[in-house]
Design a protein around this motif. Structure first.
Motif, mmCIF file in Angstrom:
data_model
loop_
_atom_site.group_PDB
_atom_site.id
_atom_site.type_symbol
_atom_site.label_atom_id
_atom_site.label_comp_id
_atom_site.label_asym_id
_atom_site.label_seq_id
_atom_site.Cartn_x
_atom_site.Cartn_y
_atom_site.Cartn_z
ATOM 1 N N SER A 1 0.680 -1.159 0.027
ATOM 2 C CA SER A 1 0.012 -0.168 0.099
ATOM 3 C C SER A 1 0.793 1.469 -0.101
ATOM 4 O O SER A 1 0.599 2.337 -0.581
ATOM 5 C CB SER A 1 -1.014 0.014 1.225
ATOM 6 N N GLN A 2 1.848 1.320 1.012
ATOM 7 C CA GLN A 2 2.876 2.295 0.688
ATOM 8 C C GLN A 2 3.625 2.754 -0.397
ATOM 9 O O GLN A 2 3.661 3.705 -0.825
ATOM 10 C CB GLN A 2 4.017 2.230 2.202
ATOM 11 N N LYS B 1 1.031 4.358 -2.981
ATOM 12 C CA LYS B 1 0.904 5.663 -2.731
ATOM 13 C C LYS B 1 2.098 6.208 -3.158
ATOM 14 O O LYS B 1 2.094 7.429 -3.865
ATOM 15 C CB LYS B 1 0.738 5.792 -1.132
ATOM 16 N N GLU C 1 2.259 6.762 -6.999
ATOM 17 C CA GLU C 1 1.160 7.457 -7.611
ATOM 18 C C GLU C 1 1.778 8.880 -7.392
ATOM 19 O O GLU C 1 1.618 9.855 -8.274
ATOM 20 C CB GLU C 1 -0.044 7.542 -6.668
ATOM 21 N N GLN C 2 2.344 9.162 -6.320
ATOM 22 C CA GLN C 2 3.055 10.345 -6.110
ATOM 23 C C GLN C 2 4.180 10.745 -7.148
ATOM 24 O O GLN C 2 4.332 11.805 -7.481
ATOM 25 C CB GLN C 2 3.568 10.749 -4.577
#
Length: 75
Positions: A35-36, A39, A42-43
Motif C-alpha cells: 500500500s505504501q 501511494k 502515484e506521487q
C-alpha cells in the motif's frame, strides 16, 4: 520457548498456532508495504507528469524564440 502445555498434542497445536500467527503477521506487513509503495508510486508519477509538462513548455518556448530569430527555418 516455555509453554504451559504438557502433552505433545497441545505443544504441537501451540507451535502451529504460533507459526500461523507469524505468517499472518508477515502477510499483513507485506500488504502494508505494498500500500505504501503504491501511494509513493502515484506521487512519483504525478511529479513526473508535472516535470514533463514544465519541460515541454520550456522546450516550446525555446523553439518559438529560435523560430523568431531565424524565420528562414520555416518551411
Amino acid at each position: 520457548m516455555k509453554t504451559k502445555y504438557i502433552s505433545p498434542t497441545e505443544i504441537a497445536a501451540f507451535k502451529a498456532g504460533l507459526t500461523q500467527g507469524r505468517i499472518e503477521g508477515m502477510i499483513s506487513y507485506q500488504k502494508h508495504l505494498l500500500s505504501q509503495i503504491q501511494k509513493e508510486n502515484e506521487q512519483l508519477n504525478k511529479q513526473l507528469q508535472e516535470q514533463k509538462g514544465e519541460y515541454i513548455t520550456k522546450l516550446k518556448e525555446d523553439f518559438d524564440r529560435v523560430m523568431e530569430r531565424h524565420p528562414e527555418l520555416e518551411k
